[in-house]
Each structure stands twice: as C-alpha cells, then as structure tokens.
Write an enzyme that holds these catalytic residues in place. Structure first.
Site, short mmCIF file in Angstrom:
data_model
loop_
_atom_site.label_atom_id
_atom_site.label_comp_id
_atom_site.label_asym_id
_atom_site.label_seq_id
_atom_site.Cartn_x
_atom_site.Cartn_y
_atom_site.Cartn_z
N ARG A 33 0.63 -1.22 -0.13
CA ARG A 33 -0.06 -0.23 0.03
C ARG A 33 0.52 1.37 0.28
O ARG A 33 0.07 2.36 -0.21
CB ARG A 33 -0.93 0.04 1.34
CG ARG A 33 -2.13 -1.45 1.67
CD ARG A 33 -2.82 -1.15 2.65
NE ARG A 33 -1.50 -1.69 3.71
CZ ARG A 33 -2.11 -1.73 4.93
NH1 ARG A 33 -3.41 -2.42 5.19
NH2 ARG A 33 -1.02 -1.96 5.60
N ASP B 228 -4.23 -2.25 -1.95
CA ASP B 228 -3.88 -3.34 -0.16
C ASP B 228 -4.84 -4.50 -1.11
O ASP B 228 -6.06 -5.35 -1.77
CB ASP B 228 -5.85 -2.37 0.41
CG ASP B 228 -6.13 -2.21 1.38
OD1 ASP B 228 -5.81 -4.19 1.54
OD2 ASP B 228 -6.47 -1.76 2.07
N VAL B 229 -4.03 -5.67 -0.23
CA VAL B 229 -4.55 -7.08 -0.40
C VAL B 229 -6.07 -7.51 -0.41
O VAL B 229 -6.51 -8.09 -0.41
CB VAL B 229 -3.50 -8.07 -0.17
CG1 VAL B 229 -2.92 -7.42 -0.79
CG2 VAL B 229 -3.69 -7.46 0.83
N TYR C 31 -5.51 -14.34 13.62
CA TYR C 31 -3.83 -14.84 12.90
C TYR C 31 -3.45 -15.75 12.96
O TYR C 31 -3.01 -16.12 11.83
CB TYR C 31 -2.81 -13.64 14.56
CG TYR C 31 -1.62 -13.85 13.68
CD1 TYR C 31 -0.94 -12.93 12.63
CD2 TYR C 31 -0.74 -14.47 14.13
CE1 TYR C 31 0.36 -13.19 11.98
CE2 TYR C 31 1.16 -14.81 13.77
CZ TYR C 31 1.38 -14.44 12.49
OH TYR C 31 2.43 -14.11 11.49
N VAL D 202 10.67 -12.03 14.29
CA VAL D 202 11.61 -11.80 13.21
C VAL D 202 12.04 -10.05 13.53
O VAL D 202 11.35 -9.41 13.89
CB VAL D 202 11.45 -11.53 11.84
CG1 VAL D 202 12.75 -11.57 11.05
CG2 VAL D 202 10.94 -13.05 11.16
N1 LIG Z 1 8.36 -10.01 11.83
C1 LIG Z 1 7.45 -10.99 12.30
O1 LIG Z 1 7.96 -11.02 13.63
C2 LIG Z 1 6.45 -11.87 11.85
C3 LIG Z 1 6.75 -13.31 12.69
C4 LIG Z 1 6.46 -13.91 11.86
C5 LIG Z 1 5.36 -14.08 11.10
N2 LIG Z 1 5.40 -13.58 9.81
C6 LIG Z 1 4.89 -12.88 8.50
O2 LIG Z 1 6.25 -11.96 7.80
C7 LIG Z 1 5.53 -11.76 6.54
C8 LIG Z 1 6.49 -10.16 6.56
O3 LIG Z 1 5.98 -9.69 7.87
P1 LIG Z 1 7.46 -8.62 8.08
O4 LIG Z 1 6.61 -8.66 10.01
O5 LIG Z 1 8.27 -8.92 7.84
O6 LIG Z 1 6.33 -7.33 8.11
P2 LIG Z 1 6.57 -5.79 8.15
O7 LIG Z 1 7.26 -5.00 8.69
O8 LIG Z 1 4.58 -6.05 9.39
O9 LIG Z 1 5.37 -5.53 7.24
C9 LIG Z 1 4.03 -5.82 6.58
C10 LIG Z 1 4.07 -5.88 4.54
O10 LIG Z 1 2.74 -6.48 4.40
C11 LIG Z 1 1.96 -5.66 3.59
N3 LIG Z 1 0.51 -5.72 4.11
C12 LIG Z 1 -0.01 -5.62 5.20
N4 LIG Z 1 -1.31 -5.60 4.98
C13 LIG Z 1 -1.65 -5.39 3.50
C14 LIG Z 1 -2.29 -4.48 2.60
N5 LIG Z 1 -3.44 -4.72 3.60
N6 LIG Z 1 -2.38 -4.93 1.73
C15 LIG Z 1 -0.93 -4.61 1.60
N7 LIG Z 1 0.07 -4.91 1.31
C16 LIG Z 1 0.51 -4.79 2.71
C17 LIG Z 1 2.38 -3.92 4.02
O11 LIG Z 1 2.36 -3.67 2.62
P3 LIG Z 1 2.23 -1.72 3.32
O12 LIG Z 1 2.03 -1.48 4.62
O13 LIG Z 1 2.52 -1.07 2.13
O14 LIG Z 1 0.99 -1.90 2.83
C18 LIG Z 1 4.04 -4.50 4.09
O15 LIG Z 1 5.18 -5.08 3.36
C19 LIG Z 1 4.23 -11.26 7.19
O16 LIG Z 1 3.25 -12.33 5.91
C20 LIG Z 1 3.40 -11.64 8.62
O17 LIG Z 1 2.58 -12.27 8.90
C21 LIG Z 1 6.15 -12.31 10.54
#
Ligand SMILES: NC(=O)c1ccc[n+]([C@@H]2O[C@H](COP(=O)([O-])OP(=O)(O)OC[C@H]3O[C@@H](n4cnc5c(N)ncnc54)[C@H](OP(=O)(O)O)[C@@H]3O)[C@@H](O)[C@H]2O)c1
Length: 265
Positions: free
Chosen positions: A40, A65-66, A160, A193
């Site tokens: 987004r 927006d997904v 979640y 992470v």
């Molecule tokens: N970080 C962790 O600790 C962790 C742990 C377990 C799993 N995960 C998974 O790993 C993946 C990446 O997480 P992250 O923590 O690295 O990322 P993050 O910093 O939370 O960023 C989330 C990303 O998803 C996009 N996003 C979220 N909602 C969206 C929407 N409605 N439309 C379009 N894009 C959307 C955001 O883009 P915009 O804001 O630009 O839309 C951003 O690029 C996710 O699937 C998360 O559930 C993360």
C-alpha cells in the site's frame, strides 16, 4: 512502468514495502529476477524499486490493498502485462497480526475478517490468477510466508493463528493440484523476526518497563520460549525462500519450514 522484464526470470511479491518482504525483493533482484513489488505504501515501494533498478533489476511497483479483491486483481493483470505473461516465482509475504491480545469475545468479526482477508484470502486471489499461468507453463515456484502461529494456537491471537493455519491448507492443496505441472508451493513459517516493526515493539516494551532494550529483548525471548535464545533476522527467512525457489527446492513441495529458533518444539 514502461520498463520491460528484459528476458529475466520474473517474480511477483506482496508485502514488499517493509520488513522481510523488502529483503526478499533485494535477494530476488540480486539473483537476476525482474521483481514486481506490491504493497500500500507507494513511497516505500518507489524507493525500493529505484534501488533494485539501480542494481540492474527490472522492477514494477504495484500499489494495492490486498484486502480489496478488485484492486488486487487489477494489480495482477498489470503484473502479467508487464511480464508478458511470464511468472517464475510468487512470494506472498504481506501479512498482518490483527488484534494483538483480546480473547475471543473481545473483538468483532470485522477485525477477524480483516486478518483473514490479508493473510489468507489475498494469497488465494494471487494463486487464483497466477497458478494457472504457471501450470500452463509447466514451471514455477510459490512460497507463502506463514508464521509459527500457523503451527500452534496462541491465546490472544486467534484470528492471526487461524489465518496462518488456513494458509497451510491452501499451500498443501495448491501443491497437490500443481505438482503434476511441475509447480512447487511451499510455506515458510517465521517466529519473531527482528524487522523494524518488531524492533519498535521491543523498544516500547523497554520504555514501558523502564529497562534497557537488551533486557527487554531477553525477557521477550524467554517469554516466547525460544531455545536458540534469539529472534530471527530477516536474512534467516530470506534464505529459506531463496532455497525453495533455487535448485535445492526442485523436488520439495507442500512443505512447511519453520524459522523460529525452535520456539514451536
Ligand atoms: N516479523 C515477524 O516477527 C513475523 C513473525 C511471523 C510471521 N511473520 C509474517 O512474515 C510476513 C512479513 O512480515 P514482516 O513482519 O516482515 O512485515 P511487516 O514489517 O509487518 O510489513 C508487512 C508488509 O505487508 C504489507 N501489507 C500488510 N497489509 C497489507 C494490505 N492490506 N495490503 C497490502 N499490503 C499489506 C505491508 O505493506 P503496506 O503497509 O505498504 O501495505 C508490508 O509490506 C507476514 O506475512 C507476517 O505475518 C512475521
């Protein structure tokens, strides 16, 4: 936008504007992929795409927006126009945690739907458009980024956890359908992470408890029960994605790789 993919292998990536997704985009570009980056936040995507192009990789920004099915489908059409109908790699990395602590009964169905739409329905929409293209080409790799709460339950994270469990079912079913056409579909399940979003949360914990950031992180790790005693780095997750789309992943499909320092053992 007018730039072509110039004969490069082509990757489509959601969640590219922050955290792990940004690092996946960089790794794909470094491996010679033309990369379409979706999210987004236009500014973040533009900056990333400029960086990728600077390094020689064709890049396409897709602002959507997904949760909005029509916007996502339009973005997928734009992607296929840009790639000339070629798609080698798909990574569904966009995700949201949703309500962080209320128990069931403490948040409404709108909040539940929001998480499901982002974490589960969006990958379904992406696969609905791109999997048939990959199957027709008899080639392709798909990686869905889940989470270790898709491997277990967690109080206060029902929406979640449900979304990430659901994504495992989607992954396995797609793997069964697409296997005969030489397309692999796998699931990478991170635990915590150290992305900017999480680091900010750990800093906030430190401020709240009046302790140093190191101590706050140590308490978090102990609370999460991580045997290796540390959160993952984005590179730990990226390495699994690159493995699965690389030569080592040729005969792996429908699998879940958990990257959580052993927290779900
Ligand atoms: N970080 C962790 O600790 C962790 C742990 C377990 C799993 N995960 C998974 O790993 C993946 C990446 O997480 P992250 O923590 O690295 O990322 P993050 O910093 O939370 O960023 C989330 C990303 O998803 C996009 N996003 C979220 N909602 C969206 C929407 N409605 N439309 C379009 N894009 C959307 C955001 O883009 P915009 O804001 O630009 O839309 C951003 O690029 C996710 O699937 C998360 O559930 C993360």
């Amino acid at each position: 936008m007018s730039e072509t993919t110039a004969g490069c292998p082509v990757a489509f990536l959601t969640g590219a504007s922050a955290g792990t997704g940004t690092e996946i985009a960089r790794a794909l570009a470094a491996e010679g992929y033309a990369v379409a980056v979706l999210g987004r936040r236009r500014d973040a995507l533009d900056a990333l795409a400029a960086e990728l192009r600077e390094g020689g990789a064709p890049a396409l920004v897709l602002e959507a927006d997904v949760r909005d099915a029509v916007a996502l489908e339009n973005a997928l059409d734009a992607f296929l126009g840009w790639s000339g109908g070629r798609v080698d790699v798909v990574v569904n990395a966009a995700g949201t945690t949703g309500p962080l602590s209320p128990p069931i009964g403490g948040f409404d169905v709108v909040a539940f739907d929001d998480v499901i739409a982002t974490n589960l329905r969006a990958p379904f929409i992406v696969l609905s458009r791109l999997l048939p293209v990959m199957r027709a080409a008899r080639s392709g790799r798909i990686v869905n980024i889940g989470g270790n709460h898709g491997m277990r339950g967690r109080a206060g994270r029902s929406s979640y956890s449900a979304s990430k469990w659901g994504l495992r079912g989607l992954t396995r079913s797609a793997a069964l359908e697409a296997g005969p056409d030489n397309v692999t579909v796998n699931y990478v399940a991170p635990g915590p992470v150290a992305v900017p979003r999480m680091k900010a949360a750990w800093r906030a914990n430190a401020d709240r408890d009046g302790i140093g950031e190191e101590e706050a992180l140590a308490r978090y790790v102990a609370n999460m029960g991580i045997p290796l005693g540390r959160p993952s780095e984005p590179a730990d997750v990226v390495a699994q994605v690159m493995f699965l789309i690389g030569p080592g992943g040729r005969n792996i499909t429908g699998q879940e790789i958990v990257v959580d320092g052993g927290a779900t053992l």
